[in-house]
Design an enzyme around this catalytic site. Structure first.
Site, mmCIF file in Angstrom:
data_model
loop_
_atom_site.group_PDB
_atom_site.id
_atom_site.type_symbol
_atom_site.label_atom_id
_atom_site.label_comp_id
_atom_site.label_asym_id
_atom_site.label_seq_id
_atom_site.Cartn_x
_atom_site.Cartn_y
_atom_site.Cartn_z
ATOM 1 N N ARG A 270 39.165 29.650 81.222
ATOM 2 C CA ARG A 270 38.449 28.919 82.265
ATOM 3 C C ARG A 270 39.484 28.263 83.173
ATOM 4 N NH1 ARG A 270 34.714 31.611 81.255
ATOM 5 N NH2 ARG A 270 32.651 30.993 80.508
ATOM 6 N N GLU A 299 36.458 27.382 91.094
ATOM 7 C CA GLU A 299 35.853 28.674 91.371
ATOM 8 C C GLU A 299 34.610 28.526 92.234
ATOM 9 O OE1 GLU A 299 34.993 32.012 88.228
ATOM 10 O OE2 GLU A 299 36.756 30.849 87.675
ATOM 11 N N HIS A 317 37.338 36.631 88.470
ATOM 12 C CA HIS A 317 36.570 36.445 87.218
ATOM 13 C C HIS A 317 35.897 37.763 86.777
ATOM 14 C CE1 HIS A 317 34.385 33.109 84.742
ATOM 15 N NE2 HIS A 317 34.483 34.228 84.041
HETATM 16 N N1 LIG Z 1 37.275 35.253 82.089
HETATM 17 C C1 LIG Z 1 36.173 35.717 81.507
HETATM 18 O O1 LIG Z 1 35.443 36.516 82.058
HETATM 19 C C2 LIG Z 1 35.848 35.274 80.135
HETATM 20 C C3 LIG Z 1 36.259 34.052 79.678
HETATM 21 N N2 LIG Z 1 35.932 33.659 78.417
HETATM 22 C C4 LIG Z 1 36.412 32.345 77.974
HETATM 23 O O2 LIG Z 1 37.197 32.530 76.815
HETATM 24 C C5 LIG Z 1 36.878 31.500 75.887
HETATM 25 C C6 LIG Z 1 37.236 31.924 74.501
HETATM 26 O O3 LIG Z 1 36.336 32.921 74.054
HETATM 27 P P1 LIG Z 1 36.345 33.419 72.543
HETATM 28 O O4 LIG Z 1 37.684 33.924 72.168
HETATM 29 O O5 LIG Z 1 35.183 34.307 72.391
HETATM 30 O O6 LIG Z 1 36.073 32.047 71.796
HETATM 31 P P2 LIG Z 1 36.507 31.617 70.337
HETATM 32 O O7 LIG Z 1 35.677 30.431 70.029
HETATM 33 O O8 LIG Z 1 36.485 32.772 69.413
HETATM 34 O O9 LIG Z 1 38.045 31.179 70.516
HETATM 35 C C7 LIG Z 1 38.448 30.003 71.115
HETATM 36 C C8 LIG Z 1 39.624 29.475 70.321
HETATM 37 O O10 LIG Z 1 40.163 28.336 70.997
HETATM 38 C C9 LIG Z 1 40.616 27.438 69.993
HETATM 39 N N3 LIG Z 1 40.789 26.104 70.538
HETATM 40 C C10 LIG Z 1 39.840 25.186 70.824
HETATM 41 N N4 LIG Z 1 40.417 24.060 71.276
HETATM 42 C C11 LIG Z 1 41.755 24.293 71.289
HETATM 43 C C12 LIG Z 1 42.880 23.515 71.648
HETATM 44 N N5 LIG Z 1 42.748 22.265 72.079
HETATM 45 N N6 LIG Z 1 44.093 24.069 71.537
HETATM 46 C C13 LIG Z 1 44.243 25.338 71.088
HETATM 47 N N7 LIG Z 1 43.201 26.117 70.719
HETATM 48 C C14 LIG Z 1 41.981 25.588 70.821
HETATM 49 C C15 LIG Z 1 39.523 27.529 68.926
HETATM 50 O O11 LIG Z 1 39.957 27.019 67.685
HETATM 51 C C16 LIG Z 1 39.237 29.019 68.901
HETATM 52 O O12 LIG Z 1 40.023 29.699 67.959
HETATM 53 C C17 LIG Z 1 35.375 31.245 76.134
HETATM 54 O O13 LIG Z 1 34.993 29.958 75.709
HETATM 55 C C18 LIG Z 1 35.255 31.421 77.620
HETATM 56 O O14 LIG Z 1 35.432 30.176 78.263
HETATM 57 C C19 LIG Z 1 35.224 34.456 77.572
HETATM 58 C C20 LIG Z 1 34.814 35.688 77.976
HETATM 59 C C21 LIG Z 1 35.063 36.196 79.302
HETATM 60 O O1 LIG Z 2 31.459 35.125 78.848
HETATM 61 C C1 LIG Z 2 32.103 34.332 79.546
HETATM 62 O O2 LIG Z 2 32.437 33.215 79.128
HETATM 63 C C2 LIG Z 2 32.459 34.725 80.894
HETATM 64 O O3 LIG Z 2 33.262 34.103 81.527
HETATM 65 C C3 LIG Z 2 31.803 35.925 81.450
HETATM 66 O O4 LIG Z 2 32.652 36.715 82.143
#
Ligand SMILES: NC(=O)C1=CN([C@@H]2O[C@H](COP(=O)(O)OP(=O)(O)OC[C@H]3O[C@@H](n4cnc5c(N)ncnc54)[C@H](O)[C@@H]3O)[C@@H](O)[C@H]2O)C=CC1
Ligand SMILES: O=C(O)C(=O)CO
Length: 412
Positions: A270, A299, A317
């Protein structure tokens, strides 16, 4: 009263009114709702981001459920007043949703994990390569007709093999990205997360042993005690944490200053995880420092100066933008709200959602992923085979589901 919003209607005589603030990819999600007695209204407004008033107009005075957009107290209470009980983000991240407000209004909040992991990791890997090897700069140079022959110094970038890849937030996406960079480019891993990722560590160890057995330099892993250790040591750093209070401006001027002068920084999590004003200053002062950004602090806007930086690769994005993923997200979002309408339980493991995605099969009678299930007192779906095993005393199955996949303990 807000002005009317243009919509497209499916199954007009459906009993339950479901509103989607966006047109979503594929048609399966539409069929699933329409075939289950839902009247589906899809917003067809051309503007990308709807205002609170637009969404209030869409909810109207009778709405059973709602998909996507920015949500807080005003919208959740309006949805509740209209008789609504469910909302689903078409995303895995739900920092745009005030879950406390949803809880206060008794609204179930869905998200769509399990289909974005590899697609998002692949884009982060693409940005890493594009930034390290200066692909966008070189492409622009070529199209501008500036290429007049091979030169030893032309667009020299960074070799990845044998360098170290730093991952901050080694959850689903961070771990998938790490594996791609390690397996693909034989990089060594240093990661920082609040939790240990034993699966990732085991993968690197096993891959290192495989390389060694084949006479190659083994890859290594290290779990860093602090984020600063990753920033100091890694050559390529990719950010994959959730956005919350602890990760807002996680990359700030002090932390930029300790990174290597020629490091590559990638963000597909993000935008606000990086202080973007500080980043622009850092890019100006350090021309060999490069970034690959999928997300931005304000954004859809970029902070002043970012667009002029040749050492930044910027994309809008699109990390989850593969056909399979986007159609899967639409299906999961629709099934989250349909499941709530039908009173179904919540699927036991939101990371294993394949059964919901089989094109021609009837999906399981469960909501794939409801983030506030516990707070709302919802119960979990446990497959019949596991219920049977539990009844015969197989406690290890509970441990497998809850520990291995970080899902809540299942209530049977
Ligand atoms: N650019 C895009 O289109 C997308 C962006 N995302 C973003 O990616 C993020 C992560 O997605 P996932 O891997 O599925 O989530 P997830 O929950 O599997 O992984 C997130 C990780 O961040 C860690 N974390 C939390 N706070 C932290 C901190 N202060 N320092 C270090 N690590 C910390 C957690 O322990 C966890 O392992 C989502 O929350 C979303 O915001 C997700 C999908 C698409
Ligand atoms: O799944 C998310 O968090 C996204 O940012 C979608 O692209």
């Amino acid at each position: 009263m807000a002005k009317p919003i243009s919509i497209e209607v499916w199954n007009p005589s459906g009993k339950y009114r479901v509103v989607s603030t966006k047109s979503m990819p594929g048609t399966r999600w539409i069929r699933l709702l329409a075939d289950n007695d839902c009247r589906l209204e899809i917003c067809t407004e051309t503007k990308t981001i709807l205002s609170v008033d637009d969404i209030l107009a869409l909810i109207g005075d009778r709405c059973d459920v709602q998909l996507t957009e920015e949500w807080g107290e005003v919208l959740f209470s309006a949805l509740k007043r209209a008789g609504g009980t469910a909302f689903s983000n078409m995303a895995v991240g739900y920092n745009n949703v005030d879950v406390e407000a949803a809880n206060r209004n008794g609204i179930a909040v869905g998200n769509t994990p399990g289909v974005l992991t590899e697609t998002t990791a692949e884009l982060a890997a693409s940005l890493s390569l594009a930034a390290a090897r200066r692909i966008v700069e070189a492409d622009q140079f070529m199209r501008a007709g500036l290429y007049d022959g091979w030169l030893p110094h032309l667009f020299v970038g960074n070799l990845l093999k044998g360098q170290s890849v730093g991952v901050i937030g080694a959850g689903r996406i961070g771990s998938a990205y790490a594996r791609m960079m390690i397996e693909g480019f034989k990089m060594n891993l240093i990661y920082y997360d609040l939790y240990q990722s034993t699966r990732l560590e085991k993968f690197v160890t096993a891959y290192g042993q495989f390389l060694k057995a084949n006479g190659e330099q083994p890859v290594t892993w290290k779990r860093a005690a602090t984020m600063e250790d990753v920033l100091r040591e890694a050559d390529v750093i990719s950010l994959h944490p959730v956005l919350d209070k602890t990760t807002y401006h996680l990359i700030n001027p002090e932390r930029l200053a300790i990174m290597k002068k020629e490091a590559v920084l990638v963000n597909a999590s993000r935008g606000p995880v990086i202080d973007e004003v500080a980043l622009v200053e850092h890019l100006k002062a350090n021309p060999m420092f490069r970034v690959g950004l999928d997300v931005f602090e304000d954004e859809p806007y970029m902070k002043p100066g970012l667009a002029d930086m040749k050492n930044a690769v910027v994309v809008p994005h699109i990390a989850s933008a593969s056909k399979w993923t986007r159609e899967g997200m639409a299906t999961l979002a629709a099934l989250n709200v349909l499941g709530k309408i039908k009173g179904y339980p919540v699927w036991g493991n939101p990371n294993l959602v394949e059964p919901f995605l089989k094109e021609d099969a009837t999906p399981p009678a469960a909501c794939p992923s409801i983030v506030n299930a516990k707070q709302l007192g919802r119960y979990y779906y446990v497959p019949p085979a596991i219920v049977k095993a539990l009844r015969t005393g197989a406690r290890s199955i509970i441990l497998y589901l809850s520990v291995q996949d970080h899902t809540p303990l299942h209530e049977v």
